[in-house]
Design a protein around this motif. Structure first.
Motif, mmCIF file in Angstrom:
data_model
loop_
_atom_site.group_PDB
_atom_site.id
_atom_site.type_symbol
_atom_site.label_atom_id
_atom_site.label_comp_id
_atom_site.label_asym_id
_atom_site.label_seq_id
_atom_site.Cartn_x
_atom_site.Cartn_y
_atom_site.Cartn_z
ATOM 1 N N GLU A 32 0.823 -1.209 0.000
ATOM 2 C CA GLU A 32 0.000 0.000 0.000
ATOM 3 C C GLU A 32 0.855 1.257 0.000
ATOM 4 N N SER A 33 0.334 2.295 -0.628
ATOM 5 C CA SER A 33 0.986 3.597 -0.605
ATOM 6 C C SER A 33 0.173 4.505 0.319
ATOM 7 N N GLU A 69 0.799 7.839 0.629
ATOM 8 C CA GLU A 69 1.068 9.235 0.273
ATOM 9 C C GLU A 69 -0.175 10.114 0.374
ATOM 10 N N ASP A 70 -1.310 9.632 -0.125
ATOM 11 C CA ASP A 70 -2.542 10.433 -0.047
ATOM 12 C C ASP A 70 -2.945 10.666 1.407
ATOM 13 N N ASN A 71 -2.823 9.619 2.240
ATOM 14 C CA ASN A 71 -3.157 9.758 3.658
ATOM 15 C C ASN A 71 -2.233 10.769 4.330
ATOM 16 N N LYS A 72 -0.935 10.685 4.029
ATOM 17 C CA LYS A 72 0.032 11.601 4.648
ATOM 18 C C LYS A 72 -0.216 13.046 4.203
ATOM 19 N N ARG A 73 -0.562 13.222 2.941
ATOM 20 C CA ARG A 73 -0.860 14.564 2.418
ATOM 21 C C ARG A 73 -2.083 15.134 3.139
ATOM 22 N N PHE A 74 -3.108 14.285 3.320
ATOM 23 C CA PHE A 74 -4.314 14.710 4.028
ATOM 24 C C PHE A 74 -3.979 15.120 5.461
ATOM 25 N N THR A 120 -2.223 18.494 5.691
ATOM 26 C CA THR A 120 -3.192 19.589 5.510
ATOM 27 C C THR A 120 -4.007 19.801 6.780
ATOM 28 N N GLN A 147 0.638 10.789 11.563
ATOM 29 C CA GLN A 147 1.568 11.002 10.452
ATOM 30 C C GLN A 147 2.893 10.280 10.714
ATOM 31 N N GLN A 196 5.777 3.214 6.265
ATOM 32 C CA GLN A 196 6.311 3.383 4.906
ATOM 33 C C GLN A 196 7.802 3.050 4.851
ATOM 34 N N GLN A 228 -5.051 -0.613 -4.165
ATOM 35 C CA GLN A 228 -4.086 -0.659 -3.061
ATOM 36 C C GLN A 228 -4.431 -1.757 -2.066
#
Length: 199
Positions: A84-85, A87-92, A95, A113, A120, A179
């Motif tokens: 799984e990636s 990245e989207d969760n970490k970006r959220f 923010t 985070q 990761q 994912q």
């Protein structure tokens, strides 16, 4: 008029099956048959940890790959995440941390985070290297000797490789499109596990 066309296209897209939507006609025991790109055969290449190799050894690996590519012009290469990636969760979360005014909630978001960062790092080497061959006009009787020749060529150059079977291909598609790395056996049809055969 243009709005009507868009609405009709949207409705047609909504009615597509999952297979039609991703362009997959069928998953066979050794290939993925697509609507637009023909029949695709995958070879899974186990990655080599080049961080522990000498410069000479890395050069030898590159030369071995070049030899395979020269010998089989039809090869295409893919590199996919096999895990799984986040990245989207970490970006959220980044923010949300910036927007959050409550210090307790902000601290919890930061811990989330950090946790995702840790996961990761543990999966940093979770890559899957695939060599893909598009079958075009091969006769049925010629396919397996052709694929065996490619596999043999890769193994002769010291690559750890295996031809992807049906379950491998379904797992590759599941990781790529959703994912999903937790399912062990993938269904051929949605809800297949709930069908009870007549006795």
């Amino acid at each position: 008029m243009n709005r009507e066309k868009k609405r009709a296209k949207k409705e047609a897209d909504r009615r597509l099956s999952t297979r039609q939507f991703i362009g997959a006609k069928e998953v066979t025991d050794y290939s993925l048959v697509t609507y637009e790109h023909g029949e695709l055969v995958y070879f899974i290449v186990k990655p080599t940890n080049i961080s522990v190799l000498s410069e000479t050894s890395i050069g030898a690996r590159i030369y071995a790959l070049m030899t395979v590519l020269k010998g089989v012009a039809e090869i295409e290469m893919l590199c996919l995440n096999s895990r799984e990636s986040f990245e989207d969760n970490k970006r959220f979360l980044r923010t949300r941390v910036k927007e959050e005014e409550n210090p307790v909630v902000r601290k919890l978001l930061e811990k989330d985070q950090t946790h995702l960062d840790r996961i990761q790092v543990q999966m940093a080497t979770a890559r899957e290297f695939l060599i893909m061959i598009r079958l075009k006009d091969e006769k049925e009787s010629d396919i397996f000797p052709y694929l065996s020749r490619i596999e043999k060529s890769l193994k002769e150059q010291s690559f750890s490789v295996k031809r992807a079977g049906k379950e491998d291909i379904k797992r590759i598609l599941a990781v790529y499109y959703e994912q999903n790395v937790t399912t062990e056996k993938f269904e051929d049809f949605d809800g297949e596990r709930w069908i009870i055969p007549e006795i």
